[in-house]
Design an enzyme around this catalytic site. Structure first.
Site, PDB file in Angstrom:
ATOM      1  N   ASP A 212     -11.181 -10.873   1.083  1.00 58.02           N
ATOM      2  CA  ASP A 212     -12.615 -10.594   0.940  1.00 58.02           C
ATOM      3  C   ASP A 212     -12.874  -9.099   1.132  1.00 58.02           C
ATOM      4  O   ASP A 212     -13.666  -8.693   1.983  1.00 58.02           O
ATOM      5  CB  ASP A 212     -13.439 -11.433   1.917  1.00 58.02           C
ATOM      6  CG  ASP A 212     -13.033 -11.246   3.369  1.00 58.02           C
ATOM      7  OD1 ASP A 212     -12.065 -10.489   3.634  1.00 58.02           O
ATOM      8  OD2 ASP A 212     -13.694 -11.837   4.252  1.00 58.02           O
TER       9      ASP A 212
ATOM     10  N   SER B   6      -8.154 -14.796   8.797  1.00 58.62           N
ATOM     11  CA  SER B   6      -9.449 -15.462   8.651  1.00 58.62           C
ATOM     12  C   SER B   6      -9.946 -15.420   7.216  1.00 58.62           C
ATOM     13  O   SER B   6     -10.546 -16.388   6.728  1.00 58.62           O
ATOM     14  CB  SER B   6     -10.481 -14.845   9.597  1.00 58.62           C
ATOM     15  OG  SER B   6     -10.716 -13.487   9.279  1.00 58.62           O
TER      16      SER B   6
ATOM     17  N   LEU C 266       0.815  -1.213   0.000  1.00 63.68           N
ATOM     18  CA  LEU C 266       0.000   0.000   0.000  1.00 63.68           C
ATOM     19  C   LEU C 266       0.847   1.261   0.000  1.00 63.68           C
ATOM     20  O   LEU C 266       0.488   2.262  -0.609  1.00 63.68           O
ATOM     21  CB  LEU C 266      -0.929  -0.006   1.221  1.00 63.68           C
ATOM     22  CG  LEU C 266      -2.104   0.965   1.171  1.00 63.68           C
ATOM     23  CD1 LEU C 266      -3.207   0.439   0.276  1.00 63.68           C
ATOM     24  CD2 LEU C 266      -2.658   1.228   2.568  1.00 63.68           C
TER      25      LEU C 266
ATOM     26  N   GLU D 127      -1.427  -9.215  10.586  1.00 64.35           N
ATOM     27  CA  GLU D 127      -1.381 -10.573  10.041  1.00 64.35           C
ATOM     28  C   GLU D 127      -2.496 -11.421  10.626  1.00 64.35           C
ATOM     29  O   GLU D 127      -3.172 -12.176   9.903  1.00 64.35           O
ATOM     30  CB  GLU D 127      -0.019 -11.214  10.322  1.00 64.35           C
ATOM     31  CG  GLU D 127       0.248 -12.464   9.520  1.00 64.35           C
ATOM     32  CD  GLU D 127       0.534 -12.181   8.057  1.00 64.35           C
ATOM     33  OE1 GLU D 127       0.831 -13.141   7.330  1.00 64.35           O
ATOM     34  OE2 GLU D 127       0.466 -11.001   7.636  1.00 64.35           O
TER      35      GLU D 127
ATOM     36  N   SER E 145       0.216  -8.130   0.870  1.00 65.80           N
ATOM     37  CA  SER E 145      -0.733  -7.225   1.518  1.00 65.80           C
ATOM     38  C   SER E 145      -1.717  -6.679   0.483  1.00 65.80           C
ATOM     39  O   SER E 145      -2.466  -7.442  -0.121  1.00 65.80           O
ATOM     40  CB  SER E 145       0.043  -6.123   2.247  1.00 65.80           C
ATOM     41  OG  SER E 145      -0.771  -5.410   3.141  1.00 65.80           O
TER      42      SER E 145
ATOM     43  N   HIS F 230       3.109  -9.590   9.618  1.00 65.13           N
ATOM     44  CA  HIS F 230       2.896  -8.835   8.381  1.00 65.13           C
ATOM     45  C   HIS F 230       4.164  -8.058   8.053  1.00 65.13           C
ATOM     46  O   HIS F 230       4.232  -6.837   8.219  1.00 65.13           O
ATOM     47  CB  HIS F 230       1.707  -7.888   8.590  1.00 65.13           C
ATOM     48  CG  HIS F 230       0.950  -7.563   7.346  1.00 65.13           C
ATOM     49  ND1 HIS F 230       0.080  -8.451   6.751  1.00 65.13           N
ATOM     50  CD2 HIS F 230       0.905  -6.448   6.578  1.00 65.13           C
ATOM     51  CE1 HIS F 230      -0.470  -7.892   5.690  1.00 65.13           C
ATOM     52  NE2 HIS F 230       0.028  -6.679   5.554  1.00 65.13           N
ATOM     53  N   SER F 231       5.163  -8.782   7.576  1.00 64.73           N
ATOM     54  CA  SER F 231       6.459  -8.143   7.363  1.00 64.73           C
ATOM     55  C   SER F 231       7.249  -8.870   6.285  1.00 64.73           C
ATOM     56  O   SER F 231       6.993 -10.031   5.957  1.00 64.73           O
ATOM     57  CB  SER F 231       7.256  -8.079   8.674  1.00 64.73           C
ATOM     58  OG  SER F 231       7.378  -9.347   9.265  1.00 64.73           O
ATOM     59  N   TRP F 232       8.224  -8.147   5.749  1.00 63.52           N
ATOM     60  CA  TRP F 232       8.968  -8.606   4.578  1.00 63.52           C
ATOM     61  C   TRP F 232       9.780  -9.867   4.824  1.00 63.52           C
ATOM     62  O   TRP F 232      10.061 -10.622   3.885  1.00 63.52           O
ATOM     63  CB  TRP F 232       9.886  -7.488   4.089  1.00 63.52           C
ATOM     64  CG  TRP F 232       9.158  -6.411   3.349  1.00 63.52           C
ATOM     65  CD1 TRP F 232       8.794  -5.185   3.823  1.00 63.52           C
ATOM     66  CD2 TRP F 232       8.704  -6.455   1.989  1.00 63.52           C
ATOM     67  NE1 TRP F 232       8.136  -4.464   2.844  1.00 63.52           N
ATOM     68  CE2 TRP F 232       8.073  -5.222   1.711  1.00 63.52           C
ATOM     69  CE3 TRP F 232       8.776  -7.422   0.986  1.00 63.52           C
ATOM     70  CZ2 TRP F 232       7.512  -4.935   0.467  1.00 63.52           C
ATOM     71  CZ3 TRP F 232       8.221  -7.131  -0.257  1.00 63.52           C
ATOM     72  CH2 TRP F 232       7.601  -5.905  -0.507  1.00 63.52           C
TER      73      TRP F 232
ATOM     74  N   PHE G 240      -5.251 -10.280  11.710  1.00 61.48           N
ATOM     75  CA  PHE G 240      -6.505  -9.708  11.218  1.00 61.48           C
ATOM     76  C   PHE G 240      -6.892 -10.285   9.855  1.00 61.48           C
ATOM     77  O   PHE G 240      -8.062 -10.580   9.604  1.00 61.48           O
ATOM     78  CB  PHE G 240      -6.376  -8.188  11.134  1.00 61.48           C
ATOM     79  CG  PHE G 240      -7.604  -7.494  10.621  1.00 61.48           C
ATOM     80  CD1 PHE G 240      -8.670  -7.226  11.464  1.00 61.48           C
ATOM     81  CD2 PHE G 240      -7.693  -7.104   9.289  1.00 61.48           C
ATOM     82  CE1 PHE G 240      -9.809  -6.583  10.994  1.00 61.48           C
ATOM     83  CE2 PHE G 240      -8.823  -6.459   8.809  1.00 61.48           C
ATOM     84  CZ  PHE G 240      -9.890  -6.199   9.661  1.00 61.48           C
ATOM     85  N   VAL G 241      -5.927 -10.440   8.948  1.00 62.80           N
ATOM     86  CA  VAL G 241      -6.259 -10.897   7.595  1.00 62.80           C
ATOM     87  C   VAL G 241      -6.308 -12.421   7.487  1.00 62.80           C
ATOM     88  O   VAL G 241      -6.795 -12.950   6.475  1.00 62.80           O
ATOM     89  CB  VAL G 241      -5.272 -10.340   6.549  1.00 62.80           C
ATOM     90  CG1 VAL G 241      -5.294  -8.821   6.561  1.00 62.80           C
ATOM     91  CG2 VAL G 241      -3.851 -10.858   6.770  1.00 62.80           C
TER      92      VAL G 241
END
Length: 330
Positions: free
Chosen positions: A194, A275, A82, A270, A166, A302-304, A272-273
């Protein structure tokens, strides 16, 4: 407990989770554009080119980082997050991806820019803190860029892969849905799969506002607009199954491992997404899909660090699926 009480309690839980996400997500969803990792950039001396590719659709030249896999080689498009920057693609900033894929027989293509774009053709000008520009990224990636690469660099314009993290994980899948001859392979790493459902449009709008001051309505209109459903991978599973698109879907669970990424934003997002990824797998299997790798590890934030590990692990699968000849390029 009565059915009504159970429903009230369930609604309460959803409201709490939704409120927490709304408060936290804007500053988190774009974490993919943050500081470089310790393994940033490939070693000097690799045959990486910096192209300026004309885009009539966007009214300007678009910078593209490119490493050839040899004449007639298939392409792997590595899409950014993003908070994509205008100097280098995040895959180059944060990983030695060019080095990993050197002489793999795969041409590596990293478009630069496109902050908050979802690599889509927007309805309206993309206006943010830095001013307004035209976002026609899907047109660029599926028409202008492949034509340029075929004519000038000998890269195949069909049988390619799109791999995103992401924000762009869902974009990779939608590119494969809309352009199945070009993209026969889609890799989605830690994406919200979703985006049209529930609070997805609102949270995406908040995140885009934080990452550059953009407005989601300018992209796909209000949440009631069919464009949101058209760009929702979970609703496009029949097309992915019908086209037999090769998929590589990864998501961690928010727990860091020895790879790193131990910070609250990366852990929260991470989890959060995750599910949406699990639901996607269930729906894909129910639809008769049988051409996918699902990696839902017992760790990963949620990382590289984790996305780089997946790109490394993905290479043999990409070479096999795209018919690459190892040793090509360079």
């Amino acid at each position: 407990m009565t059915d009504l009480s159970e429903k009230v309690r369930a609604w309460g839980r959803r409201l709490v989770v939704g409120a927490a996400a709304a408060a936290t997500l804007p500053g988190l969803i774009g974490i993919a554009g943050g500081a470089a990792t310790a393994n940033a950039f490939s070693r000097p001396g690799l045959p990486v080119e910096y192209l300026q590719v004309p885009s009539a659709g966007m009214g300007r030249d678009i910078k593209v980082q490119f490493q050839s896999g040899g004449n007639g080689s298939p392409a792997v498009y590595l899409l950014d997050g993003l908070r994509a920057q205008d100097d280098y693609n995040g895959w180059d900033i944060n990983t030695p991806a060019f080095e990993w894929y050197y002489q793999s027989g795969l041409s590596v293509i990293m478009p630069v820019g496109g902050q908050s774009s979802f690599y889509a053709d927007w309805y309206q000008p993309a206006c943010g803190k830095a001013g307004c520009s035209t976002y026609k990224w899907e047109t660029f990636l599926t028409s202008e860029l492949p034509q340029y690469l075929a004519s000038n660099k000998g890269v195949k314009s069909t049988g390619s892969a799109a791999v995103g993290i992401s924000m762009s994980g869902s974009s990779a899948m939608i590119l494969a849905v809309n352009h199945p001859n070009q993209f026969v392979y889609a890799g989605s790493l830690s994406a919200l799969l979703d985006p049209s459902q529930g609070m997805g449009p609102s949270l995406i709008g908040l995140a885009m506002g934080d990452a550059g001051g953009y407005k989601a309505d300018a992209m796909w209109g209000p949440s009631s607009d069919p464009a949101w459903q058209r760009n929702d991978p979970s609703l496009q599973i029949p097309a992915l199954v019908g086209n037999n698109t090769r998929l590589w879907v990864y998501c961690g669970n928010g727990t860091p491992s020895e790879l790193g990424g131990a910070n609250m934003p990366a852990e929260f997002l991470e989890n959060f997404v995750r599910s949406s990824n699990l639901k996607f797998q269930d729906a894909y299997n129910a639809a008769g899909g049988h051409n996918a790798v699902f990696n839902f590890n017992a760790n990963g934030t949620h990382s590289w660090e984790y996305w780089g590990a997946q790109l490394n692990a993905m290479k043999p699968d990409l070479q096999s699926a795209l018919g690459a000849s190892s040793g090509g390029g360079g």
